[in-house]
Design a protein around this motif. Structure first.
Motif, short mmCIF file in Angstrom:
data_model
loop_
_atom_site.label_atom_id
_atom_site.label_comp_id
_atom_site.label_asym_id
_atom_site.label_seq_id
_atom_site.Cartn_x
_atom_site.Cartn_y
_atom_site.Cartn_z
N ASP A 34 -10.54 55.03 3.49
CA ASP A 34 -11.48 53.83 2.72
C ASP A 34 -11.99 52.70 3.74
O ASP A 34 -12.84 52.29 3.86
N GLU A 70 -17.05 47.50 -1.26
CA GLU A 70 -16.19 47.58 -1.83
C GLU A 70 -14.53 46.16 -1.16
O GLU A 70 -14.09 45.74 -1.90
N GLU A 71 -14.69 47.15 -0.22
CA GLU A 71 -13.11 46.40 0.56
C GLU A 71 -13.13 45.49 1.40
O GLU A 71 -12.09 44.76 0.72
N ASP A 104 -20.13 52.16 -1.56
CA ASP A 104 -18.37 52.07 -1.99
C ASP A 104 -18.58 53.30 -0.61
O ASP A 104 -18.71 54.47 -0.61
N LEU A 160 -15.43 55.10 -0.56
CA LEU A 160 -15.20 56.34 -0.61
C LEU A 160 -14.44 56.14 -2.12
O LEU A 160 -14.08 55.33 -3.16
N ASP A 161 -16.12 56.56 -3.22
CA ASP A 161 -15.99 56.47 -4.11
C ASP A 161 -14.79 58.15 -4.55
O ASP A 161 -14.81 59.46 -4.91
N THR A 218 -11.40 58.56 -5.10
CA THR A 218 -10.06 57.31 -4.08
C THR A 218 -8.54 58.12 -5.17
O THR A 218 -7.86 58.86 -4.39
CA CA Z 1 -13.98 52.74 -3.58
#
Ligand code: CA
Ligand code: IPD
Ligand code: CA
Length: 265
Positions: A48, A71-72, A87, A89-90, A92
């Motif tokens: 991610d 997101e992160e 995003d 990595l959608d 996860t």
């Molecule tokens: Ca994500």
């Protein structure tokens, strides 16, 4: 906004989404480090973070002054009119469990209106994308929402937010209501951006989820709309770029879907 400007933004959205997908593939094959976000059921992996760094570097190389909502990590705010919504990595939970249903999602908004977006699923090598007023595409081919006219012809998809409370119970009740309305099927893939990409390409007829973050739906919203569909809040309202109840459909069944999901007072 000029077509050339949208083309430039879309090119970078596509490049960023694909470069994140290459990172997904590497870790999915060779193993990743898995952690938990604030003791919830919400997982996060080193893929991610790496995918997000890659996406941000691809964007910044060309558009160093643009805002980034990802997101992160938090990124420094600028006074640019443009905001990228990312995003990395959608899906996860799927990714970390070895289930090959996940993607990257990259969108860009001008003054709060999404003008370009790309969703990339490396496991199937599928790149979904759209530019405002330019139609929606999958790997270069134009896509359209499903032609279903009735709920009885519809495949609906949903998602569960990470809570185990009211939203989850309402989602379960709504699944039952769709079956009682004789819907053809209900699916839960575990990646909201893919759910929306599938509504855009006609694989799903509609989708709803109680509480999605902007990075889950920003690219998917534009891709569904450009494919001829509709995306709204649960009362049919215009979707803000904020955490919200999201309803997407092929347009034909939208009012029927809203009638089922309408919160009871
Ligand atoms: Ca994500
Ligand atoms: C999640 C996925 C899932 C949805 C959750 C999202 P993440 O995103 O899209 O399908 O049900 O609400 O948070 O955490 O895998 O990026
Ligand atoms: Ca997500």
């Amino acid at each position: 906004m000029k077509k050339e400007s949208i083309d430039n933004l879309l090119e970078i959205a596509k490049r960023a989404a694909v470069s994140a997908g290459e990172i997904h593939a590497l870790y999915f094959e060779n193993g990743m480090e898995i952690g938990e976000k604030s003791g919830s059921n919400d997982l996060v992996t080193n893929a991610d973070f790496e995918a997000e760094n890659k996406i941000v570097s691809v964007i910044r190389e060309v558009f160093p002054s643009h805002n980034i909502l990802a997101e992160e990590e938090k990124y420094k705010e600028t006074d640019s009119r443009y905001t990228w919504i990312v995003d990395p990595l959608d899906g996860t939970n799927n990714f970390a469990s070895g289930i090959p249903i996940f993607c990257s999602s990259v969108a860009v908004a001008l003054h709060g209106e999404i003008v370009a977006g790309a969703i990339y699923d490396v496991t199937r090598n599928e790149l979904f994308y759209a530019g405002k007023n330019q139609g929606a595409f999958l790997n270069g081919k134009k896509i359209h929402v499903s032609q279903a006219e009735k709920l009885s012809e519809a495949i609906m998809a949903t998602g569960f937010f990470y809570d185990r409370g009211l939203n989850m119970r309402d989602t379960l009740r709504n699944i039952e209501k769709f079956f009682l309305a004789n819907v053809r099927g209900v699916r839960r893939l575990g990646a909201a951006a893919i759910d929306l990409a599938y509504v855009a390409s006609g694989r799903f007829t509609g989708f709803w989820e109680f509480s999605l973050h902007p990075w889950d739906f920003a690219a998917g919203k534009l891709i569904v709309e450009e494919a001829g569909g509709r995306v709204s809040g649960v009362y049919g309202e215009v979707l803000p770029i904020a955490t919200h109840f999201v309803v997407a459909s092929n347009n034909h069944i939208h009012e029927d879907v809203l009638a089922i999901l309408k919160p009871e007072v």
